[in-house]
Scaffold this active site. Sequence first.
Site, PDB file in Angstrom:
ATOM      1  N   LYS A 151      58.889  41.293 117.041  1.00 47.14           N
ATOM      2  CA  LYS A 151      59.080  42.744 116.922  1.00 47.14           C
ATOM      3  C   LYS A 151      58.857  43.190 115.476  1.00 47.14           C
ATOM      4  O   LYS A 151      58.213  44.210 115.210  1.00 47.14           O
ATOM      5  CB  LYS A 151      60.493  43.131 117.393  1.00 47.14           C
ATOM      6  CG  LYS A 151      60.702  42.960 118.898  1.00 47.14           C
ATOM      7  CD  LYS A 151      62.167  43.076 119.322  1.00 47.14           C
ATOM      8  CE  LYS A 151      62.320  42.674 120.792  1.00 47.14           C
ATOM      9  NZ  LYS A 151      63.670  42.862 121.337  1.00 47.14           N
ATOM     10  N   GLN A 185      69.644  42.952 119.236  1.00 48.59           N
ATOM     11  CA  GLN A 185      69.061  41.942 120.123  1.00 48.59           C
ATOM     12  C   GLN A 185      70.137  41.322 121.010  1.00 48.59           C
ATOM     13  O   GLN A 185      71.206  40.934 120.535  1.00 48.59           O
ATOM     14  CB  GLN A 185      68.359  40.854 119.290  1.00 48.59           C
ATOM     15  CG  GLN A 185      67.591  39.828 120.111  1.00 48.59           C
ATOM     16  CD  GLN A 185      66.407  40.412 120.874  1.00 48.59           C
ATOM     17  OE1 GLN A 185      65.806  41.394 120.450  1.00 48.59           O
ATOM     18  NE2 GLN A 185      66.058  39.812 121.999  1.00 48.59           N
ATOM     19  N   ASP A 217      65.795  50.830 122.944  1.00 43.71           N
ATOM     20  CA  ASP A 217      65.830  49.855 124.042  1.00 43.71           C
ATOM     21  C   ASP A 217      66.098  50.540 125.385  1.00 43.71           C
ATOM     22  O   ASP A 217      65.854  49.944 126.441  1.00 43.71           O
ATOM     23  CB  ASP A 217      66.942  48.829 123.806  1.00 43.71           C
ATOM     24  CG  ASP A 217      66.439  47.532 123.202  1.00 43.71           C
ATOM     25  OD1 ASP A 217      65.301  47.134 123.520  1.00 43.71           O
ATOM     26  OD2 ASP A 217      67.190  46.922 122.425  1.00 43.71           O
TER      27      ASP A 217
HETATM   28  N1  GUN Z   1      66.964  40.470 125.016  1.00 45.82           N
HETATM   29  C1  GUN Z   1      65.995  40.217 125.937  1.00 45.82           C
HETATM   30  N2  GUN Z   1      65.198  41.288 126.082  1.00 45.82           N
HETATM   31  C2  GUN Z   1      65.647  42.233 125.228  1.00 45.82           C
HETATM   32  C3  GUN Z   1      65.216  43.550 124.918  1.00 45.82           C
HETATM   33  O1  GUN Z   1      64.255  44.100 125.466  1.00 45.82           O
HETATM   34  N3  GUN Z   1      65.945  44.194 123.959  1.00 45.82           N
HETATM   35  C4  GUN Z   1      67.023  43.633 123.351  1.00 45.82           C
HETATM   36  N4  GUN Z   1      67.682  44.353 122.451  1.00 45.82           N
HETATM   37  N5  GUN Z   1      67.452  42.409 123.643  1.00 45.82           N
HETATM   38  C5  GUN Z   1      66.754  41.719 124.555  1.00 45.82           C
END
Ligand code: GUN
Length: 295
Positions: free
Chosen positions: A54, A98, A121
């Site tokens: 990311k 995350q 998100d």
């Molecule tokens: N953990 C697995 N997928 C995601 C996601 O799309 N966003 C976040 N914040 N954590 C994750």
Amino acid sequence: MSARLLDGKEVARRMHAEFVPRLQAVAGRRGAPPGLAVVLLGDDPASRSYVTGKRQDCAKIGIRAFDHDLPADTPQDALLQLIAKLNADPEVDGVLVQLPLPRGIDEARVLLAIDPDKDVDGFHPVNVGRLMLDQPGFRPCTPNGIVQLLLRHQIATAGAHVVVVGRSHIVGKPLANLLLNKGSGGDATVTVCHSRTADLAAMTRQADILVAAMGRPRAITAPMVKPGAVVIDVGMNRIGQTAPGRAKLCGDVDFEPVSQVASAITPVPGGVGPMTRAMLLHNTILSAERRLGLA
Ligand code: GUN
């Protein structure tokens, strides 16, 4: 292999090109690019690898990433204080924490603390509600990426029977809601299956579009797929892990045999993953646009 490969990497590349004028408009208006705060607690190798990806994407297209790497034993209150600070920071358009969070931290409490208008998100209950009600808000990145991948390959969802295997808050449930909504990328008939579904194969064989999002390596086998179906593999199972970055990725679909039956299929890696990341960039730019009255 007879199925068409649905190349998420290629679509994501095209989307990155589409972000350029939007980024320029934001920077032109504000004098600064959009900003995304990425918060990582602990050192889970999978989470570390997602977060690194990311941050690299942000650097590549010119979004400012604010890195917050905290130890696994960070007290919940300290995390909540950081989120409050990021909510109030005018340079921050998106706040991403995350998941999963270390044991001892209440995930629901943390997600509730994020400003819904910075929740790129789409996990805040307000954005979950907006999705269900088909109101403007942030859509979760993986489900939104899957819909974009279908749209950009001219695969119609309207009237199609989509069977989603997996009922997670991150993928299965929001994807079902997106596909149910009216209009482009929606209007589907949706069935959601899960670990307690009585006869899974009988359900999956009815799918025009089958989405595997249960997190079980190669669980969808060829006899479970209707000939000509479109198969979307959301699985990111790490097999034979030795060191971070070394793990071999394996999907939820038994790729080779299923690609003999399906009409189209996503690879792992290079299918849904790049689309998820592209939608995070989209949401971050969208957040800045909304703040500036550009969207
Ligand atoms: N953990 C697995 N997928 C995601 C996601 O799309 N966003 C976040 N914040 N954590 C994750």
